[in-house]
Design a protein around this motif. Sequence first.
Motif, PDB file in Angstrom:
ATOM      1  N   PRO A 189       4.615   3.777  -4.317  1.00 21.10           N
ATOM      2  CA  PRO A 189       4.011   4.825  -5.153  1.00 21.10           C
ATOM      3  C   PRO A 189       3.463   4.243  -6.453  1.00 21.10           C
ATOM      4  CG  PRO A 189       6.399   5.004  -5.173  1.00 21.10           C
ATOM      5  CD  PRO A 189       6.046   3.972  -4.152  1.00 21.10           C
ATOM      6  N   LYS A 190       2.358   4.801  -6.883  1.00 19.40           N
ATOM      7  CA  LYS A 190       1.728   4.335  -8.122  1.00 19.40           C
ATOM      8  C   LYS A 190       2.440   4.969  -9.319  1.00 19.40           C
ATOM      9  CE  LYS A 190      -1.547   2.227  -5.898  1.00 19.40           C
ATOM     10  NZ  LYS A 190      -1.361   0.860  -5.574  1.00 19.40           N
ATOM     11  N   HIS A 191       2.729   4.164 -10.311  1.00 17.73           N
ATOM     12  CA  HIS A 191       3.379   4.640 -11.523  1.00 17.73           C
ATOM     13  C   HIS A 191       2.474   4.356 -12.712  1.00 17.73           C
ATOM     14  CE1 HIS A 191       7.195   5.555  -9.659  1.00 17.73           C
ATOM     15  NE2 HIS A 191       7.158   4.387  -9.039  1.00 17.73           N
ATOM     16  N   ARG A 192       2.680   5.094 -13.765  1.00 16.50           N
ATOM     17  CA  ARG A 192       1.933   4.815 -14.982  1.00 16.50           C
ATOM     18  C   ARG A 192       2.364   3.458 -15.527  1.00 16.50           C
ATOM     19  NH1 ARG A 192       3.039   9.802 -18.689  1.00 16.50           N
ATOM     20  NH2 ARG A 192       5.097   9.302 -17.940  1.00 16.50           N
ATOM     21  N   ALA A 193       1.453   2.762 -16.127  1.00 18.45           N
ATOM     22  CA  ALA A 193       1.757   1.429 -16.634  1.00 18.45           C
ATOM     23  C   ALA A 193       2.655   1.493 -17.857  1.00 18.45           C
ATOM     24  CB  ALA A 193       0.471   0.686 -16.973  1.00 18.45           C
ATOM     25  N   SER A 229       0.816  -1.212   0.000  1.00 19.80           N
ATOM     26  CA  SER A 229       0.000   0.000   0.000  1.00 19.80           C
ATOM     27  C   SER A 229       0.852   1.265   0.000  1.00 19.80           C
ATOM     28  CB  SER A 229      -0.931   0.011   1.207  1.00 19.80           C
ATOM     29  OG  SER A 229      -0.168   0.025   2.399  1.00 19.80           O
ATOM     30  N   ASP A 230       2.111   1.190   0.479  1.00 18.43           N
ATOM     31  CA  ASP A 230       2.956   2.381   0.524  1.00 18.43           C
ATOM     32  C   ASP A 230       3.818   2.550  -0.722  1.00 18.43           C
ATOM     33  OD1 ASP A 230       4.463   0.164   1.050  1.00 18.43           O
ATOM     34  OD2 ASP A 230       5.727   1.130   2.562  1.00 18.43           O
TER      35      ASP A 230
END
Length: 65
Positions: free
Chosen positions: A35-39, A32-33
């Motif tokens: 970071p979200k990145h573009r696919a 959950s921690d």
Amino acid sequence: MYYMNTDRDNFHDWARSKPDTAFGALPRTDLSDVPKHRAVRWGGLLMFALLGIVLVAGFKLFAGL
């Protein structure tokens, strides 16, 4: 006289009597921690495609095809 080698069978009997700890020792990770990145990085993909086109066209021009 030929005797059958039972080392392999003895090992499998020994291994079968052990508890299965294949995935028990792996630590659990909380994602959950992260970071979200573009696919897809569209700029990099476009540059890679253009490089491929330029290389193929250059080779065809150089080889006279």
